[in-house]
Design a protein around this motif. Structure first.
Motif, mmCIF file in Angstrom:
data_model
loop_
_atom_site.group_PDB
_atom_site.id
_atom_site.type_symbol
_atom_site.label_atom_id
_atom_site.label_comp_id
_atom_site.label_asym_id
_atom_site.label_seq_id
_atom_site.Cartn_x
_atom_site.Cartn_y
_atom_site.Cartn_z
ATOM 1 N N ALA A 211 -60.506 -39.812 -130.880
ATOM 2 C CA ALA A 211 -60.995 -38.913 -131.936
ATOM 3 C C ALA A 211 -61.799 -39.692 -132.974
ATOM 4 C CB ALA A 211 -59.822 -38.195 -132.591
ATOM 5 N N ASP A 212 -61.297 -40.846 -133.377
ATOM 6 C CA ASP A 212 -62.010 -41.680 -134.350
ATOM 7 C C ASP A 212 -63.381 -42.087 -133.800
ATOM 8 O OD1 ASP A 212 -59.865 -41.552 -136.083
ATOM 9 O OD2 ASP A 212 -59.023 -43.486 -135.473
ATOM 10 N N LYS A 213 -63.426 -42.386 -132.509
ATOM 11 C CA LYS A 213 -64.683 -42.794 -131.876
ATOM 12 C C LYS A 213 -65.697 -41.650 -131.890
ATOM 13 C CE LYS A 213 -66.725 -46.188 -129.589
ATOM 14 N NZ LYS A 213 -66.962 -47.511 -130.203
ATOM 15 N N LEU A 214 -65.238 -40.443 -131.642
ATOM 16 C CA LEU A 214 -66.137 -39.280 -131.654
ATOM 17 C C LEU A 214 -66.580 -38.930 -133.069
ATOM 18 C CD1 LEU A 214 -64.464 -37.038 -128.923
ATOM 19 C CD2 LEU A 214 -66.817 -37.915 -128.887
ATOM 20 N N LYS A 354 -55.066 -30.874 -132.125
ATOM 21 C CA LYS A 354 -55.172 -31.341 -133.506
ATOM 22 C C LYS A 354 -56.268 -32.386 -133.638
ATOM 23 C CE LYS A 354 -50.435 -30.368 -135.008
ATOM 24 N NZ LYS A 354 -49.145 -30.965 -135.465
ATOM 25 N N ALA A 355 -56.376 -33.243 -132.641
ATOM 26 C CA ALA A 355 -57.435 -34.258 -132.664
ATOM 27 C C ALA A 355 -58.805 -33.595 -132.596
ATOM 28 C CB ALA A 355 -57.247 -35.226 -131.499
ATOM 29 N N TRP A 356 -58.911 -32.562 -131.776
ATOM 30 C CA TRP A 356 -60.179 -31.846 -131.631
ATOM 31 C C TRP A 356 -60.567 -31.149 -132.935
ATOM 32 C CZ3 TRP A 356 -64.260 -32.188 -128.868
ATOM 33 C CH2 TRP A 356 -65.127 -31.111 -128.657
ATOM 34 N N LYS A 360 -64.058 -31.786 -134.947
ATOM 35 C CA LYS A 360 -65.040 -30.738 -135.248
ATOM 36 C C LYS A 360 -65.203 -30.504 -136.761
ATOM 37 C CE LYS A 360 -67.009 -28.814 -132.539
ATOM 38 N NZ LYS A 360 -66.803 -27.675 -131.641
ATOM 39 N N SER A 361 -64.137 -30.692 -137.497
ATOM 40 C CA SER A 361 -64.221 -30.460 -138.950
ATOM 41 C C SER A 361 -64.892 -31.616 -139.681
ATOM 42 C CB SER A 361 -62.822 -30.237 -139.530
ATOM 43 O OG SER A 361 -62.021 -31.396 -139.380
#
Length: 363
Positions: A211-214, A354-356, A360-361
């Motif tokens: 998630a951090d990478k995205l 939750k990661a997604w 997105k936010s």
């Protein structure tokens, strides 16, 4: 071969099949189907993805069986689940993806298939059922329909280097030219593979790292897309995107500057299978339709219409080399060996969700 030529050949195959009808003897050389298209009647409610079957095949099935097919489109596996869980569910046949099938088996939502009513299942390539056995043990509840990979579609006039790693999606020189697929499992999945992790990890730390990478990719990423990615790439409006192989195959025909690669870190090999829900009303017609779709001629016609890869060996033996020799449509074993299917994550799905939401936010 251009698509209009494929359609012409497919039409000839369809005509030949219609002429032969159900009195053709079973023959391993021709993969003929025998006498299974008896008059069944009634209605068959099919829930499938949009533009995911040749409509002329539905007409032919109706002529062969007297069954009225009601074809309803869905936009996601999650939508399908909601429809099937409804107390007034009307669906006799559905085409869910691998991990959702695994979930539906766990929740006892599926009707075991009567394989004696699906003799054309013999046409499915054993290497395909070996993979699908991973999410449907014994292939008891489903038959493979279409399959493919997830990779990078890129414009060779904008990308002047070999695309061998997912890392190119984070390369600063392509800032504002990268589109990601707007799907939790797909985008987090390819990032997990880039980081060296399993697509189906149960490690919260690994999911958060992805998630951090995205989130860090935001300064490079142009946006998120799905079906619109095809036109974006075909019109030369981006350097690259994450996409399904079937969509890439169509786009590469439209724009000769496009190429497709499955990065060396590995990726997802996905399957959409056909299932009969426990709530189905016309089980006989459902089995007949599955059998019909797995006729070698019919499966070849179908894959030439929608351009996604068929697991049907009888169909593959009939296809023009334009399909079979293209590694986007028919990837070599070495590519499949570095790919894996998505599995049902059970309660761990919440960690991905939750990661997604965080990803997105942050845009």
């Amino acid at each position: 071969m251009k698509k209009w030529i494929c359609f012409a050949l497919a039409a000839l195959m369809l005509f030949a099949f219609a002429a032969c009808k159900s009195d053709v003897a079973v023959d391993d050389e021709t993969y003929a189907d025998g006498d299974q298209y008896e008059q069944i009647g009634g209605e068959l409610n099919v829930l499938n993805w949009g533009e995911y079957i040749d409509p002329e095949l539905i007409d032919l099935f109706e002529q062969e069986t007297g069954v009225k097919v009601n074809y309803i489109e869905m936009t996601s596996n999650e939508e399908m689940l909601i429809r099937l869980r409804s107390a007034d569910s009307i669906y006799d046949l559905c085409f869910p993806s691998d991990y959702i099938i695994e979930q539906m088996i766990r929740e006892d939502m599926l009707q075991p298939l009567d394989m004696s009513k699906i003799p054309n299942a013999k046409n499915i390539d054993p290497k395909m059922t070996e993979i699908t056995n991973g999410f449907d043990p014994g292939n008891k509840y489903s038959v493979p329909y279409m399959w493919g990979t997830v990779g990078i579609l890129y414009n060779t006039t904008m990308v002047d280097e070999p695309v061998t790693s997912w890392g190119i999606l984070w390369d600063e020189k392509y800032a504002g030219q990268v589109w990601m697929y707007d799907s939790l499992r797909d985008s987090i999945g390819v990032t997990l593979k880039y980081l060296g992790y399993d697509l189906n990890t149960r490690s919260e730390a690994e999911v958060q790292e992805a998630a951090d990478k995205l989130i860090a990719q935001a300064r490079i990423r142009k946006g998120w897309g799905t079906d619109d990615l095809r036109s974006t790439m075909e019109n030369g409006k981006a350097a690259m995107c994450v996409i399904y192989s079937g969509d890439a195959f169509v786009s590469m025909e439209t724009n000769e500057d496009l190429a497709y690669a499955v990065p060396e870190e590995g990726s997802n090999v996905w399957f959409d299978n056909v299932i009969i829900p426990k709530t189905a009303k016309n089980i006989e017609a459902a089995h007949a339709f599955i059998n019909f779709l797995n006729d070698g001629n019919i499966a070849a016609r179908n894959t030439e219409y929608i351009y996604y890869s068929t697991p049907n060996k009888a169909a593959m033996d009939r296809l023009d080399p334009y399909f079979t020799e293209d590694e986007t449509y028919n990837p070599p074993q070495e590519v499949l060996d570095r790919c894996e299917v998505f599995h049902d994550l059970g309660d761990f799905t919440e960690v991905f969700s939750k990661a997604w939401s965080r990803i997105k936010s942050s845009n």
